[in-house]
Design an enzyme around this catalytic site. Structure first.
Site, short mmCIF file in Angstrom:
data_model
loop_
_atom_site.label_atom_id
_atom_site.label_comp_id
_atom_site.label_asym_id
_atom_site.label_seq_id
_atom_site.Cartn_x
_atom_site.Cartn_y
_atom_site.Cartn_z
N GLY A 133 33.16 -35.07 24.69
CA GLY A 133 33.29 -36.20 25.59
C GLY A 133 33.66 -35.72 26.99
N CYS A 134 33.45 -36.59 27.97
CA CYS A 134 33.71 -36.19 29.36
C CYS A 134 35.20 -35.99 29.62
CB CYS A 134 33.12 -37.22 30.32
SG CYS A 134 33.57 -38.94 29.99
N TYR A 135 36.03 -36.97 29.27
CA TYR A 135 37.48 -36.82 29.46
C TYR A 135 38.04 -35.65 28.64
CZ TYR A 135 37.64 -41.53 31.65
OH TYR A 135 37.47 -42.63 32.46
#
Length: 337
Positions: A133-135
């Site tokens: 995921g990005c975060y």
């Protein structure tokens, strides 16, 4: 008209070097960016269904099993279904899933090549890769090196403060921000403290403790800053800001995409990395697969804030998928990036 003939041995070399890639969900935000990154390459043949058959199950099954690699850019349930369509005797096709569905699945390899010294080699032999995921890319990228270095103890209860461009919400949210003035200038969310990114944060940071995660979006399309505050009292006794910076620098030495910026606010200012000598912009790395690490600290106050800056659709999504694809196919991981 005369058509030049390519010698058969040259044709076979060309065909052997070209890999077929199917992007299932290529019309979505991540899928479009993956396709754009791959479409310029002559070592990749993108295979796609006719538009009217884009959601046809039989067509998708055929392409999944025809491809050398498949990048799934789908919601979780659809990714799980699509992954099940690989034929039992197909031990050739590589699946790279961009959803949350398989990120903590032990049968899938976590697609963060810079995670540890062994991760890239594992990705090179894996047929099932879960794109981070990005975060979590920012959070894990900041914390895992400190855990491995013995600076940050397992079980430390951390907070993650992060802001992203609105593109992270997909086309629906992009339409709200781009086609209407009826939207918030800033929005915090995830107040149930059950965000779907939390399990991978806890697992791959090796902290084994769910952080308190405070995600936010604002009125820019792409980019992200992930921040983790640290009290020295939580860390290995005697740790300084320089020790934190040194650990990150050592971990990412030689990395093609991740850079550790100068240590401390003064050095960051001197390097021209703060807007108006004050502000850390989240959109600086838009349309790249890069990630920058910052260590801001005050040894006297015994506090630090470590930050990761990246493109939520780049290193946080499509760029990472292409990097993982390159590794899985045995080509230079920077190709097309």
């Amino acid at each position: 008209a005369f058509t030049p003939q390519v010698p058969s041995f040259q044709r076979s070399i060309s065909l052997d070097m070209t890999k077929k890639v199917f992007i299932d969900g290529e019309a979505g935000t991540t899928g479009l960016q993956v396709r754009d990154r791959l479409s310029k390459r002559d070592d990749i043949e993108i295979i796609s269904p006719p538009s009217e058959l884009r959601k046809d199950e039989d067509t998708r099954k055929k392409l999944i099993n025809e491809a050398d690699a498949v990048i799934l850019c789908l919601p979780d349930a659809a990714s799980i279904e699509a992954a099940s369509w690989v034929e039992p005797d197909n031990d050739r096709t590589v699946l790279i899933d961009a959803s949350t569905a398989f990120r903590v699945d032990e049968n899938w390899t976590y697609g963060f090549p810079e995670l540890s010294k062994d991760q890239r080699a594992e990705l090179g032999t894996s047929k099932r890769i879960s794109n981070p995921g990005c975060y979590p890319t920012g959070f894990i990228g900041l914390t895992r090196p400190l855990v491995d270095a013995g600076i940050l103890p397992e079980g430390t209860p951390l907070t993650v403060n992060a802001i992203s461009g609105y593109s992270g919400g997909g086309k629906a949210l992009m339409n709200i921000f781009e086609d209407s003035d009826d939207h918030e200038p800033w929005s915090g969310y995830g107040f149930a403290l059950q965000h779907k990114h939390i399990p991978e944060m806890a697992k791959y940071s090796k902290l084994g403790k769910n952080p308190i995660f405070q995600p936010q979006i604002a009125t820019f399309d792409q980019g992200m800053v992930v921040s983790v505050p640290l009290h020295y009292a939580w860390l290995k006794e005697g740790t300084s800001g320089k020790d934190i910076h040194d650990a990150l620098t050592k971990h990412y030495e030689g990395s093609a995409f991740i850079s550790v910026m100068p240590a401390g606010e003064g050095a960051v200012k001197e390097a021209g990395l703060l807007e108006r000598d004050a502000f850390l912009r989240p959109d600086t790395l838009k349309n790249t697969n890069k990630m920058e690490m910052f260590v801001f600290y005050n040894d006297e106050a015994e506090q630090a804030v470590i930050c990761a800056r990246l493109d939520n659709l780049g290193k946080g999504a499509s760029g990472a998928a292409v990097q993982n694809l390159n590794i899985a196919l045995g080509v230079d991981e920077t190709t097309g990036l």
